[in-house]
Scaffold this active site. Sequence first.
Site, PDB file in Angstrom:
ATOM      1  N   GLU A  48       0.213   3.901  -2.406  1.00 41.15           N
ATOM      2  CA  GLU A  48      -0.284   2.623  -2.940  1.00 41.15           C
ATOM      3  C   GLU A  48       0.656   2.042  -3.997  1.00 41.15           C
ATOM      4  O   GLU A  48       0.536   2.360  -5.184  1.00 41.15           O
ATOM      5  CB  GLU A  48      -1.695   2.817  -3.545  1.00 41.15           C
ATOM      6  CG  GLU A  48      -2.267   1.511  -4.096  1.00 41.15           C
ATOM      7  CD  GLU A  48      -3.676   1.646  -4.679  1.00 41.15           C
ATOM      8  OE1 GLU A  48      -4.166   2.782  -4.829  1.00 41.15           O
ATOM      9  OE2 GLU A  48      -4.274   0.606  -4.986  1.00 41.15           O
TER      10      GLU A  48
ATOM     11  N   LYS B  62      -1.088   1.549   1.384  1.00 42.53           N
ATOM     12  CA  LYS B  62      -2.157   0.774   0.743  1.00 42.53           C
ATOM     13  C   LYS B  62      -1.510  -0.263  -0.177  1.00 42.53           C
ATOM     14  O   LYS B  62      -1.229   0.025  -1.343  1.00 42.53           O
ATOM     15  CB  LYS B  62      -3.089   1.716  -0.034  1.00 42.53           C
ATOM     16  CG  LYS B  62      -4.156   0.987  -0.848  1.00 42.53           C
ATOM     17  CD  LYS B  62      -5.275   1.911  -1.276  1.00 42.53           C
ATOM     18  CE  LYS B  62      -6.247   1.187  -2.186  1.00 42.53           C
ATOM     19  NZ  LYS B  62      -7.501   1.916  -2.371  1.00 42.53           N
TER      20      LYS B  62
END
Length: 340
Positions: free
Chosen positions: A177, A219
């Site tokens: 992420e 992500k």
Amino acid sequence: MNMQMLKDTARLLFADDKGLLAMDESNGTCNKRFAALGIAQTVEARRAYRELIVTTPGLGESIGGAILYDETIRQKKSDGTPFVKVIIEAGITPGIKVDIGARELAGHPGEKVTEGLDGLRDRLEEYFQMGARFAKWRAVIAIGDGLPSWGCVEANAHALARYAALCQEAGLVPVVEPEVIMDGDHTLEQCGEITDEVLRTVFGELYAQRVVIEGMILKPNMVLPGLACTIEPSLEEVADATVNCFLRAVPAAVPAIAFLSGGQPAELASARLNAMNVRFKSRMPWALAFSFARAIQQPALEIWKGRETNVVAAQQVLVDRARCNQAARRGEYSQQMEAK
Ligand code: 13P
């Protein structure tokens, strides 16, 4: 490394157009959200709230994986059943946030680097034993005057890659992420340029650390203007800027891209994900999914307010949001779903 297990986990998380529910707020972040609604900031309130989430009827029909926090993965329902057992029985794969937060990056005013690599191999082994099959690490990239610096992007990308390699060694699918945050008055175009640079750097580091791309999840943020930017883009503009950026920067071998919501209103996050799938479904090599925290939880939290009598109503709103996002993966989300 058991590559087949990693691929199987990645597929399972997003099967049937499901997505991820991020419920891994650190105690500090969770307390901040509770305080804003007048909810007690105690370990028992956090436990009760997470019990509300994991016992929501039907959640496993639209949520394939739930990301937990270290405190939560060790907690139990009030009847003593471990949360991990409840989640698995609901057909949801447990995951775990393993970074320990973003701290000031030395020599780089206004920028942060995410920490947590020390001792990570041992922690991953413990989480695997506890039932986790995927993990998450969040890096934060701010846009501003002269920001981000190369040093910040590079340091965060390197840490993400070291984390991802350790996860795969331990049998956990890494959710990678790199979040370009929405604070600031930058334009959609500036966010697109920075997101592109960050993703290219992250994948460069992932290759250098020999991370198997088929066994990871990306992500990212959507490509959006800053919160203080006065130009509001259309759904189509966001969809085009975001997916075109990924088509350039994200390898086709990545099984799924699962967005963070980043503080967007819940309905808007669903509408934007829907627009991307409507416009690009046939051209995207990866599943385009969701891994939302606030855009799934916030409406339910506002109904719960810490009161037992509100649990059922809050669960209904939670599962409705999860279903809206599943529909958005199919490009079948509409405003009528909200009216219901
Ligand atoms: P939001 O969807 O609230 O941005 O949170 C996603 C997340 O997991 C941040 O790390």
